[in-house]
Motif scaffolding. Structure first.
Motif, PDB file in Angstrom:
ATOM      1  N   UNK A   1       0.839  -1.197   0.000  1.00  0.00           N
ATOM      2  CA  UNK A   1       0.000   0.000   0.000  1.00  0.00           C
ATOM      3  C   UNK A   1       0.882   1.258   0.000  1.00  0.00           C
ATOM      4  N   UNK A   2       1.944   1.233   0.830  1.00  0.00           N
ATOM      5  CA  UNK A   2       2.842   2.395   0.858  1.00  0.00           C
ATOM      6  C   UNK A   2       3.474   2.584  -0.511  1.00  0.00           C
TER       7      UNK A   2
ATOM      8  N   UNK B   1       3.399   5.754  -2.999  1.00  0.00           N
ATOM      9  CA  UNK B   1       4.605   6.391  -3.513  1.00  0.00           C
ATOM     10  C   UNK B   1       4.525   6.607  -5.010  1.00  0.00           C
ATOM     11  N   UNK B   2       3.932   5.619  -5.733  1.00  0.00           N
ATOM     12  CA  UNK B   2       3.813   5.752  -7.191  1.00  0.00           C
ATOM     13  C   UNK B   2       2.920   6.938  -7.533  1.00  0.00           C
TER      14      UNK B   2
ATOM     15  N   UNK C   1      12.986   4.454  -7.405  1.00  0.00           N
ATOM     16  CA  UNK C   1      13.953   4.889  -6.379  1.00  0.00           C
ATOM     17  C   UNK C   1      13.325   4.804  -5.002  1.00  0.00           C
ATOM     18  N   UNK C   2      12.100   5.317  -4.900  1.00  0.00           N
ATOM     19  CA  UNK C   2      11.473   5.357  -3.578  1.00  0.00           C
ATOM     20  C   UNK C   2      11.122   3.975  -3.086  1.00  0.00           C
TER      21      UNK C   2
ATOM     22  N   UNK D   1       2.233  12.622  -9.377  1.00  0.00           N
ATOM     23  CA  UNK D   1       1.790  13.996  -9.159  1.00  0.00           C
ATOM     24  C   UNK D   1       2.978  14.940  -9.110  1.00  0.00           C
ATOM     25  N   UNK D   2       4.097  14.430  -8.597  1.00  0.00           N
ATOM     26  CA  UNK D   2       5.280  15.269  -8.482  1.00  0.00           C
ATOM     27  C   UNK D   2       5.858  15.626  -9.840  1.00  0.00           C
ATOM     28  N   UNK D   3       5.839  14.640 -10.781  1.00  0.00           N
ATOM     29  CA  UNK D   3       6.508  14.873 -12.062  1.00  0.00           C
ATOM     30  C   UNK D   3       5.543  15.412 -13.119  1.00  0.00           C
ATOM     31  N   UNK D   4       4.298  15.647 -12.723  1.00  0.00           N
ATOM     32  CA  UNK D   4       3.323  16.134 -13.706  1.00  0.00           C
ATOM     33  C   UNK D   4       3.792  17.386 -14.443  1.00  0.00           C
ATOM     34  N   UNK D   5       4.278  18.397 -13.746  1.00  0.00           N
ATOM     35  CA  UNK D   5       4.730  19.596 -14.482  1.00  0.00           C
ATOM     36  C   UNK D   5       5.852  19.293 -15.465  1.00  0.00           C
ATOM     37  N   UNK D   6       6.755  18.387 -15.080  1.00  0.00           N
ATOM     38  CA  UNK D   6       7.876  18.066 -15.959  1.00  0.00           C
ATOM     39  C   UNK D   6       7.354  17.386 -17.230  1.00  0.00           C
TER      40      UNK D   6
END
Lengths: 221, 681
Positions: free
Chosen positions: A103-104, A108-109, A138-139, A114-119
C-alpha cells in the motif's frame, strides 16, 4: 520503427521495471528476490538500448551493455555466491508486513506521478513519462531498505534504487555523459564488493546478518 | 641598510621554527640539546627584541606579503609601533626565560623526555611572535591557534597526572570557544569591508579602510572582546588560568602568564583602537568594568590560595584587569575626543603590560626555583627558605615589591599613571561615568592594597619563618642559569621603575599611532629625572630619588645594626610557656588570609569544617582537631555548572535520535527526501 512504436515499447518496459520493483516488495524468498533484480536489470538494459536507438545516441549502447554485464550477470552472481557461502536463511524477514508495504508503495507511485506532472507537460522527449516510474522505483528501493531486516535484502534495495536513478537519467536526459555512467557503474560494483566484505565481518561478529543486532553498537544508555 | 626590523623579526620566528629540526639531532645527548636549543632560543628572542625596539623608536610601519597562504589569499605581515612593542615584550621575557630554562629543564633530564618540551617551547614563542606580526585575519587566526596548540602540549607535559590532563582540556576548550568568537568577529568585519562581495576584506588594511555601521561594529567588538577575554583570563572566563598555570612547567607558566595573556591585550587594542577606531563611549565603560571586576576578584581569589603557582595565576587575572582599566579609560577618553588623556591612559595600560610581563615572569621563575629545589607547591609545607636559597629569596622579593606596586619598582609607575588618568576623569561629559570613575579608582586602590597583603603572605610564608613540612628535603640554591635569568628580569623591573621617563619617551610612537596624541612632551618637562604626566604642577614622581632614598634608609639601618656588636642577638623562640612548640604551629597562609576570608566571605564558595577526632575524657580536651577548608570560585557554580548541565541535557535529548537501527536512520533520510520534494517542488 516509428516514434509511436518506440514510445509504446519504452512505456511497456517501464511498466515491467515498476512491476519487478513491486515484485521485489512482495517476494519472500531471497533467491526469488535476486532473480527479480536480474530481470529488472534486463528491462533496464533493453530500454536503454531502445532509447539510444530512437534518439540516435550511440553511447547509450555501451551503457546498456554495461548494465547487462553488471546488473544482470555479475551482481546477481556475487549475491548468490555470498548467500551460498555465508549459509544465509532463505526466507526474508520483514519489519512491516507485506500488504502494508504494498500500500505504501502504491502511495509512492501516485506521489511520484503527481510530483513529475509539471515536468511531463513541459518535456518533448519520447521518454518523458518514464520519469515518474523512475522516481517511484527509487522510492520503492528506499522503502525496501527500510522495511527489510536482513543485510542482503538491504543491499538489493540499494541496488534497486540505483536502477531507478539510472532509469531516470536515461528517461529525463537521454543519459548522462558516458564518463559519468562508467563512473557510476564502477561505483556500484565497488559498493557491492565493500558490502560483501562488510557482510562477512558482520556475520563473523554477530553470527547473523540481521541488522537489528547492530543496535547493540549504539552508545550505552 | 641591509636588514629591516621586519627581516629581523621574521628571522627570529624562523629560528624558533627551525628548532624542530635541530632538537632531534641531539636525541642521544639531552644535556647538549637543552644547552644548544635554549641558547639559540635566547639569541632568537634577542633578534625579536632588537626588531621591536628599533620599530618603536623610529615609529616606522613596515609591511610584507608572504608567498605562503591560500590561493589568492596570501599572508600579510606588518610591523608597526604597537606590534613592535609587544614584540619587545615577548622577546625580552622569552630571552630571560630561555636563559632560565637552560638551568630549569636540566632538572627534567632522566625523568622524562625533554625533546617535546624544547620543541613546543620554541613553537609557542614563534606562535606569539606571529600573532603580533600578522596583518590579516587568516594569518592571525592560524598563528593564534598555533600558539594555543603549542601551549596545550606544554601544559600537558607532565601528562601522567589526571589533574594536568583535566587542566589542559579545560584550557583547550576555553581557548577554542574564544577562537571561534574571534573568528566570527573577523568574519563580520571582513564581510562588511567588502559588502560580502568577495574575500579581499580579510586583510586588516581593508578593515581599517572601511567604516562599519555602529550595530555591526558593536557585534564585532563584543565577539572579539569575548574571544580575547577568554585568552586573557578576564573574570568570569578566568577559570582555566588557575588550573593550567600551576601544572605547566614553571618556565612555561612564566611565558604563559607573562606574555601569552598579553597577546589577547594586543588583540583588544588592535581591534578597537586600530581597526574599528570610531566607537561609542560605553564600549570603553564595559571594558573598564570588566577590568575592575577582574582586578578585584583576581586578587581576592589569589589571597585564598596556598599553592604558590595558583596564587600567581590569580594575580595574572588581577593584573590583566589593571591593564584593561587603562585601555578602557583610554577608549572612553578617545570617544569623547580627548586624545591627550587617552594617550595617558593608553600609556599606563601598555606600560603595565610590559611591567606585568617582567615581574610575573620573575615571580613564576622564582616559584619554579622553589619548586625545583623543594619539589613542593603547597606554601603550607614550606618556610624558612631564605636561609637555604638567599638568591632566589631576594629576587622573589623584588618581584613581590614590583607586583605590589611599591616604589621604586616598575609596578608603581604604571599603576600611578592609571590613577592619574582616573583623576582626570571629572572632565568627562557623561554623568554616569563621573559616578563610575571614583568607584573605579577606589577599587583600583583596594586591589593594590590587597595585592600587597597577598605578597606579604606569599613571601612571608614561603621564605620566612621555619620549614613547616612533614618531611625535610635537602634544599640547595638553584643553579646559575636560573639565577641569571631571574636577575635580568629583576634588573629590568628596577630599570623600568626608576627610568620611566625614558621608557615613555621611547614608546611614545604607540599613542601617536593609535590615539593621535602623546604625553612625552609633558611627561618629560623636567628632563629624565622627573616623571610628570599631564602637567608638572599636578603630579610628579622621580623613581631615582625614591630609590636612592630607600637605599639610604636601608644602608643606615644596616650600619646601625651591624656596626655595634651585640645589636643582633639570636635566641630561642618564646613559646609562651607551652614548651611543646613545633614548626607546624607557625602562622601560615590560611591563617594569614582568614580576616579577608571573613570580610569577603560572600564572594567565595567556602566549605569549612572542624572535626574533633579522638575524643578524650572531656570534650574540652580534644586530643586532635582536624580543620578542613575548601574555597572555590563562585564562577563554577554560577556560570559554568548551569552551562555544562544544559549542554548535557541537550545532548541527551538529541541523542534520542540515535536509535542504533539502520532502518530508523533510513526512515530519517526517506522522510527528509519526501518532505523536500513536497515543499520545494
Amino acid at each position: 520503427m516509428d516514434i509511436q512504436t518506440t514510445a509504446q515499447i519504452i512505456n511497456f518496459l517501464a511498466a515491467m521495471v515498476l512491476l519487478t520493483a513491486f515484485g521485489m516488495l512482495v517476494q519472500r524468498r531471497i533467491y526469488g528476490l535476486i532473480h527479480l533484480f536480474a530481470w529488472q536489470g534486463l528491462f533496464l538494459s533493453v530500454s536503454t538500448a531502445i532509447v539510444g536507438y530512437a534518439a540516435g545516441r550511440h553511447h547509450l549502447y555501451i551503457s546498456s551493455v554495461l548494465t547487462l554485464a553488471l546488473k544482470v550477470i555479475l551482481l546477481p552472481y556475487i549475491l548468490n555466491a555470498l548467500i551460498h557461502k555465508l549459509k544465509i536463511r532463505k526466507e526474508i524477514e520483514t519489519v512491516v508486513n507485506v500488504p502494508l508495504t504494498m500500500l505504501i508503495g502504491i502511495a509512492l507511485v501516485i506521489f511520484s506521478y503527481s510530483l513529475t506532472a509539471p515536468v511531463r507537460e513541459m518535456s518533448t522527449l519520447v521518454t518523458r513519462s518514464i520519469l515518474a516510474i523512475a522516481l517511484a522505483t527509487v522510492m520503492i528501493g528506499l522503502l525496501m531498505m527500510i522495511t527489510r531486516r536482513h543485510a542482503v535484502t538491504q543491499i538489493i534495495g540499494f541496488l534497486a534504487m540505483e536502477n531507478g536513478l539510472f532509469f531516470a537519467a536515461t528517461s529525463a536526459t537521454y543519459g548522462m555523459p558516458l564518463v559519468v555512467e562508467l563512473g557510476v557503474a564502477i561505483d556500484v560494483l565497488i559498493a557491492a564488493f565493500i558490502f560483501g566484505i562488510f557482510f562477512f565481518h558482520i556475520n563473523t561478529t554477530f553470527d547473523s546478518l540481521d541488522v537489528e543486532q547492530m543496535a547493540r553498537l549504539k552508545e550505552g544508555e | 641598510m641591509i636588514f629591516s626590523p621586519l627581516d629581523l623579526a621574521s628571522l627570529s620566528v624562523l629560528l624558533f621554527l627551525l628548532q624542530v629540526l635541530l632538537a632531534p639531532l641531539f636525541r642521544k645527548n639531552e644535556r647538549a640539546m637543552v644547552h644548544i636549543c635554549f641558547s639559540l632560543a635566547a639569541a632568537a628572542s634577542l633578534l625579536a627584541v632588537a626588531a621591536g625596539i628599533w620599530t618603536v623608536e623610529n615609529g616606522t610601519t613596515e609591511k610584507a606579503i608572504l608567498v605562503l597562504g591560500l590561493p589568492d589569499l596570501p599572508f600579510h605581515l606588518r610591523l608597526d609601533p604597537l606590534s613592535g612593542f609587544f614584540l619587545t615584550t615577548i622577546g625580552l621575557l622569552a630571552f630571560y626565560v630561555s636563559v632560565y630554562s637552560i638551568g630549569y629543564v636540566r632538572g627534567f633530564i632522566g625523568q622524562r623526555p625533554v625533546m617535546r618540551l624544547v620543541i613546543f617551547y620554541s613553537f609557542f614563542i614563534a606562535g606569539m611572535l606571529m600573532v603580533v606580526l600578522a596583518d590579516d585575519a587568516l594569518f592571525f587566526l592560524i598563528s593564534w591557534e598555533f600558539m594555543a596548540a603549542a601551549s596545550y602540549f606544554l601544559v600537558m607535559y607532565e601528562d601522567e597526572k589526571a589533574e594536568n590532563k583535566r587542566a589542559a582540556f579545560l584550557y583547550l576548550v576555553i581557548a577554542h570557544i574564544g577562537a571561534v568568537a574571534i573568528l566570527l568577529s573577523f568574519g563580520v568585519m571582513a564581510g562588511l569591508a567588502t559588502d560580502f562581495k568577495d574575500f579581499s576584506g580579510y586583510t586588516f588594511d581593508a578593515m581599517r579602510a572601511s567604516q562599519f555601521p555602529v550595530e555591526w561594529a558593536t557585534a564585532a567588538f563584543f565577539l572579539s572582546f569575548f574571544g580575547f577575554a577568554a585568552k586573557a583570563g578576564i573574570v568570569p572566563l578566568h577559570v582555566w588560568l588557575p588550573e593550567a598555570h600551576p601544572v605547566a612547567p614553571s618556565n612555561i607558566s612564566a611565558l604563559m602568564s607573562g606574555v601569552m595573556l598579553k597577546t589577547a591585550i594586543y588583540g583588544i587594542i588592535r581591534v578597537t583602537l586600530d581597526i574599528i577606531k570610531v566607537f561609542p563611549w560605553w564600549w570603553g565603560a564595559v571594558v573598564l568594568v570588566f577590568g575592575l571586576v577582574s582586578a578585584v576578584m583576581g586578587v581576592l581569589y589569589a589571597l585564598m590560595q596556598h599553592d604558590l603557582k595558583r596564587l600567581l595565576a590569580y594575580h595574572s587575572v588581577e593584573n590583566i584587569g589593571i591593564i584593561l582599566i587603562g585601555i578602557g579609560l583610554s577608549m572612553v577618553f578617545m570617544s569623547f575626543q580627548m586624545p591627550l588623556i587617552a594617550a595617558l591612559a593608553l600609556t599606563a595600560g601598555v606600560y603595565h603590560t610590559m611591567n606585568h610581563a617582567m615581574f610575573k615572569g620573575l615571580l613564576f621563575m622564582g616559584a619554579g626555583a622553589v619548586l625545583h629545589a623543594t619539589h613542593e607547591r603547597n606554601m603550607e609545607e614550606m618556610g624558612g627558605l631564605i636561609h637555604k636559597m638567599p638568591w632566589t629569596a631576594a629576587l622573589f622579593l623584588i618581584g613581590c615589591v614590583s607586583i605590589s606596586a611599591l616604589p621604586p619598582f616598575n609596578g608603581f609607575v604604571s599603576e600611578w599613571l592609571t590613577f592619574q588618568a582616573f583623576l582626570l576623569s571629572p572632565s568627562l561629559p557623561a554623568p554616569i561615568l563621573k559616578l563610575l570613575m571614583p568607584i573605579g579608582a577606589a577599587i583600583l586602590a583596594l586591589t593594590g592594597a590587597l595585592a600587597a597583603a597577598c605578597f606579604v603572605k606569599a613571601f612571608g610564608v614561603t621564605f620566612l619563618g621555619r620549614w613547616r613540612g612533614h618531611h625535610k628535603p635537602t634544599i640547595q640554591e638553584v643553579n646559575w642559569p636560573m639565577r641569571i635569568g631571574m636577575m635580568m628580569a629583576a634588573a629590568t623591573c628596577l630599570l623600568l621603575g626608576i627610568l620611566p621617563t625614558l621608557f615613555i619617551g621611547w614608546m611614545d610612537t604607540i599613542p601617536v599611532q593609535l590615539v593621535g596624541s602623546t604625553i612625552s612632551a609633558s611627561a618629560g618637562t623636567y628632563g629624565w629625572l622627573w616623571l610628570t604626566p599631564v602637567a608638572p604642577e599636578r603630579a610628579s614622581y622621580s623613581g631615582i630619588i625614591v630609590f636612592l632614598g630607600i637605599l639610604a634608609v636601608v644602608a643606615a639601618a644596616y650600619i646601625m645594626l651591624h656596626v655595634k656588636p651585640g645589636a643582633i642577638r639570636r635566641g630561642h623562640v618564646w613559646d609562651c610557656g607551652f614548651e611543646k612548640l613545633t614548626e607546624r604551629m607557625q602562622y601560615n597562609a590560611t591563617s594569614f588570609s582568614m580576616p579577608i576570608r571573613r570580610i569577603f566571605g560572600y564572594l567565595f564558595n567556602i566549605k569549612e569544617q572542624v572535626d574533633l577526632a579522638q575524643q578524650s575524657a572531656h570534650s574540652a580536651f580534644p586530643k586532635r582537631l582536624n580543620y578542613y577548608l575548601k574555597v572555590r570560585d563562585r564562577a563554577w557554580g554560577w556560570l559554568y555548572k548551569p552551562i555544562a548541565e544544559a549542554s548535557f541535557w541537550l545532548s541527551r535529548k538529541v541523542g534520542m535520535l540515535q536509535q542504533g537501527r539502520i532502518q530508523t536512520y533510513l526512515i530519517y533520510s526517506f522522510i527528509t527526501i519526501i518532505l523536500l520534494l513536497v515543499f520545494v517542488i
